[in-house]
Design an enzyme around this catalytic site. Sequence first.
Site, PDB file in Angstrom:
ATOM      1  N   SER A 192     -41.955  -2.095   0.112  1.00  0.00           N
ATOM      2  CA  SER A 192     -42.898  -2.742  -0.653  1.00  0.00           C
ATOM      3  C   SER A 192     -42.939  -4.230  -0.404  1.00  0.00           C
ATOM      4  O   SER A 192     -41.908  -4.839   0.098  1.00  0.00           O
ATOM      5  CB  SER A 192     -42.562  -2.402  -2.172  1.00  0.00           C
ATOM      6  OG  SER A 192     -43.178  -3.531  -2.953  1.00  0.00           O
ATOM      7  N   TYR A 223     -35.942  -2.787  -8.067  1.00  0.00           N
ATOM      8  CA  TYR A 223     -36.777  -2.401  -7.290  1.00  0.00           C
ATOM      9  C   TYR A 223     -36.954  -3.196  -6.163  1.00  0.00           C
ATOM     10  O   TYR A 223     -36.983  -2.659  -4.949  1.00  0.00           O
ATOM     11  CB  TYR A 223     -38.324  -2.293  -7.874  1.00  0.00           C
ATOM     12  CG  TYR A 223     -39.668  -1.986  -7.211  1.00  0.00           C
ATOM     13  CD1 TYR A 223     -39.773  -0.430  -7.143  1.00  0.00           C
ATOM     14  CD2 TYR A 223     -40.246  -2.773  -6.474  1.00  0.00           C
ATOM     15  CE1 TYR A 223     -40.643   0.042  -6.600  1.00  0.00           C
ATOM     16  CE2 TYR A 223     -41.397  -1.978  -5.797  1.00  0.00           C
ATOM     17  CZ  TYR A 223     -41.678  -0.885  -5.742  1.00  0.00           C
ATOM     18  OH  TYR A 223     -42.476  -0.454  -4.992  1.00  0.00           O
ATOM     19  N   LYS A 271     -36.056  -2.068  -2.229  1.00  0.00           N
ATOM     20  CA  LYS A 271     -36.954  -1.885  -1.027  1.00  0.00           C
ATOM     21  C   LYS A 271     -36.679  -2.928  -0.142  1.00  0.00           C
ATOM     22  O   LYS A 271     -37.125  -2.762   1.104  1.00  0.00           O
ATOM     23  CB  LYS A 271     -38.315  -2.278  -2.033  1.00  0.00           C
ATOM     24  CG  LYS A 271     -38.771  -1.260  -2.859  1.00  0.00           C
ATOM     25  CD  LYS A 271     -39.465  -0.117  -2.084  1.00  0.00           C
ATOM     26  CE  LYS A 271     -39.573   0.998  -2.963  1.00  0.00           C
ATOM     27  NZ  LYS A 271     -40.025   2.285  -2.145  1.00  0.00           N
TER      28      LYS A 271
HETATM   29  N1  LIG Z   1     -48.466   2.201  -6.072  1.00  0.00           N
HETATM   30  C1  LIG Z   1     -48.155   0.710  -5.446  1.00  0.00           C
HETATM   31  O1  LIG Z   1     -48.715  -0.104  -6.010  1.00  0.00           O
HETATM   32  C2  LIG Z   1     -47.131   0.640  -4.375  1.00  0.00           C
HETATM   33  C3  LIG Z   1     -47.010  -0.710  -3.689  1.00  0.00           C
HETATM   34  C4  LIG Z   1     -45.920  -0.797  -2.980  1.00  0.00           C
HETATM   35  C5  LIG Z   1     -44.927   0.164  -2.605  1.00  0.00           C
HETATM   36  N2  LIG Z   1     -45.342   1.475  -3.244  1.00  0.00           N
HETATM   37  C6  LIG Z   1     -44.379   2.522  -2.820  1.00  0.00           C
HETATM   38  O2  LIG Z   1     -45.136   3.653  -2.541  1.00  0.00           O
HETATM   39  C7  LIG Z   1     -44.265   4.773  -3.032  1.00  0.00           C
HETATM   40  C8  LIG Z   1     -45.214   5.658  -3.788  1.00  0.00           C
HETATM   41  O3  LIG Z   1     -45.562   5.035  -5.151  1.00  0.00           O
HETATM   42  P1  LIG Z   1     -46.477   5.651  -6.228  1.00  0.00           P
HETATM   43  O4  LIG Z   1     -47.226   4.462  -6.636  1.00  0.00           O
HETATM   44  O5  LIG Z   1     -47.460   6.758  -5.426  1.00  0.00           O
HETATM   45  O6  LIG Z   1     -45.750   6.257  -7.043  1.00  0.00           O
HETATM   46  P2  LIG Z   1     -45.731   7.256  -8.212  1.00  0.00           P
HETATM   47  O7  LIG Z   1     -44.786   6.968  -9.318  1.00  0.00           O
HETATM   48  O8  LIG Z   1     -47.117   7.662  -8.359  1.00  0.00           O
HETATM   49  O9  LIG Z   1     -45.050   8.414  -7.363  1.00  0.00           O
HETATM   50  C9  LIG Z   1     -43.914   8.723  -7.228  1.00  0.00           C
HETATM   51  C10 LIG Z   1     -43.630  10.351  -6.950  1.00  0.00           C
HETATM   52  O10 LIG Z   1     -41.865  10.375  -6.671  1.00  0.00           O
HETATM   53  C11 LIG Z   1     -41.555  11.506  -7.490  1.00  0.00           C
HETATM   54  N3  LIG Z   1     -40.335  11.244  -7.918  1.00  0.00           N
HETATM   55  C12 LIG Z   1     -39.607  10.395  -8.425  1.00  0.00           C
HETATM   56  N4  LIG Z   1     -38.234  10.591  -8.570  1.00  0.00           N
HETATM   57  C13 LIG Z   1     -38.184  11.578  -7.570  1.00  0.00           C
HETATM   58  C14 LIG Z   1     -36.733  12.061  -7.267  1.00  0.00           C
HETATM   59  N5  LIG Z   1     -35.476  11.749  -7.800  1.00  0.00           N
HETATM   60  N6  LIG Z   1     -36.937  13.176  -6.371  1.00  0.00           N
HETATM   61  C15 LIG Z   1     -37.946  13.316  -5.876  1.00  0.00           C
HETATM   62  N7  LIG Z   1     -39.347  12.927  -6.299  1.00  0.00           N
HETATM   63  C16 LIG Z   1     -39.214  12.061  -7.342  1.00  0.00           C
HETATM   64  C17 LIG Z   1     -42.540  11.419  -8.829  1.00  0.00           C
HETATM   65  O11 LIG Z   1     -42.361  12.815  -9.222  1.00  0.00           O
HETATM   66  C18 LIG Z   1     -43.854  10.911  -8.255  1.00  0.00           C
HETATM   67  O12 LIG Z   1     -44.552  12.134  -7.835  1.00  0.00           O
HETATM   68  C19 LIG Z   1     -43.188   4.320  -3.601  1.00  0.00           C
HETATM   69  O13 LIG Z   1     -42.194   4.136  -2.548  1.00  0.00           O
HETATM   70  C20 LIG Z   1     -43.503   3.081  -4.102  1.00  0.00           C
HETATM   71  O14 LIG Z   1     -42.175   2.135  -4.135  1.00  0.00           O
HETATM   72  C21 LIG Z   1     -46.315   1.653  -4.324  1.00  0.00           C
END
Ligand SMILES: NC(=O)c1ccc[n+]([C@@H]2O[C@H](COP(=O)([O-])OP(=O)(O)OC[C@H]3O[C@@H](n4cnc5c(N)ncnc54)[C@H](O)[C@@H]3O)[C@@H](O)[C@H]2O)c1
Length: 281
Positions: free
Chosen positions: A161, A192, A196
């Site tokens: 991230s 976080y 990351k």
């Molecule tokens: N959404 C954003 O703005 C953003 C920005 C930068 C980075 N990211 C990164 O992208 C990735 C996805 O983000 P997102 O927004 O889709 O998140 P999200 O919360 O929508 O989805 C996360 C998923 O991970 C699953 N999960 C959580 N804990 C788990 C575990 N212990 N074992 C297996 N599955 C598990 C959840 O059930 C969920 O389906 C993450 O790594 C996040 O840090 C997201």
Amino acid sequence: MEVNSASALFDLSGKIAILTGACGLLGQEHAHVLAEAGANVVLADLQLEKSQSFAQDITNQWGVEAFPVEVNVSDKTSVERMVQRVREKFGQIDILINNAALTVKGGSEQVKGYFSDFEDYPLDIWQQALDVNLTGTFLCSQAVGKQMVQQNSGIIINISSTYGVVAPDQRIYENVRSPYDPTITFNTPASYSVTKGAIISLTRYLATYWAGKNIRVNALTPGGVYDDHGEEFVKNYSYRTPMGRMANKTEYRGAILFLASEASSYMTGANLIADGGWTAW
Ligand SMILES: NC(=O)c1ccc[n+]([C@@H]2O[C@H](COP(=O)([O-])OP(=O)(O)OC[C@H]3O[C@@H](n4cnc5c(N)ncnc54)[C@H](O)[C@@H]3O)[C@@H](O)[C@H]2O)c1
């Protein structure tokens, strides 16, 4: 193998890809692009029912095999069981995307201290974030990496991230209330950022460690994705972003396909940043 044509560079036909956190906002986008490029996708998530119905959608839409698997990435036994099931079903693992993370969306009941001030941050929530985000990436890379070493091939993509590259700009959270629950203010906790950041280090470590085994390991660093954050936050985030807006959830499909395919064949240990310019100033 030398691949020249543009379509062949991005072709994933017959590849087996494990995607953790597959049911989340971005996981679903990653699954769609992998499947559209021809890969069979293992939809690995804590939420089994959701991954089962999502698997149906993927197969119906793209005609590939989508295999829903329940996994807790922070649990070694659960991860090893997942890898065993994938090996039994497909016999190989070509791509691993470590995408699962502890992200907290919901009201104060679900959030339970996640947005606490640093001075009072609960140790158990700090630990939980490390367990899922960092140890989860370690455990999945370890279990899948063992198979990739045997195959002498593989591609791993670790999702970081912008907050793993630079600190959050705390000013954009000032007086911003959670859209899920107006009684709580939200922010990005240190756990976080720390996890990351560590994911980028682990990416470099594994890239050099497995370079001789034909396994490429890269990180993708996305910027903030629009997800009903509330008007005030979206305004603040957009102002702070050179491109003047948050990302749409579809806008990382290209980066995932690039990193998962022969298009990035000379790339390992890198961190691909797609953040609307956030880290450029
Ligand atoms: N959404 C954003 O703005 C953003 C920005 C930068 C980075 N990211 C990164 O992208 C990735 C996805 O983000 P997102 O927004 O889709 O998140 P999200 O919360 O929508 O989805 C996360 C998923 O991970 C699953 N999960 C959580 N804990 C788990 C575990 N212990 N074992 C297996 N599955 C598990 C959840 O059930 C969920 O389906 C993450 O790594 C996040 O840090 C997201």
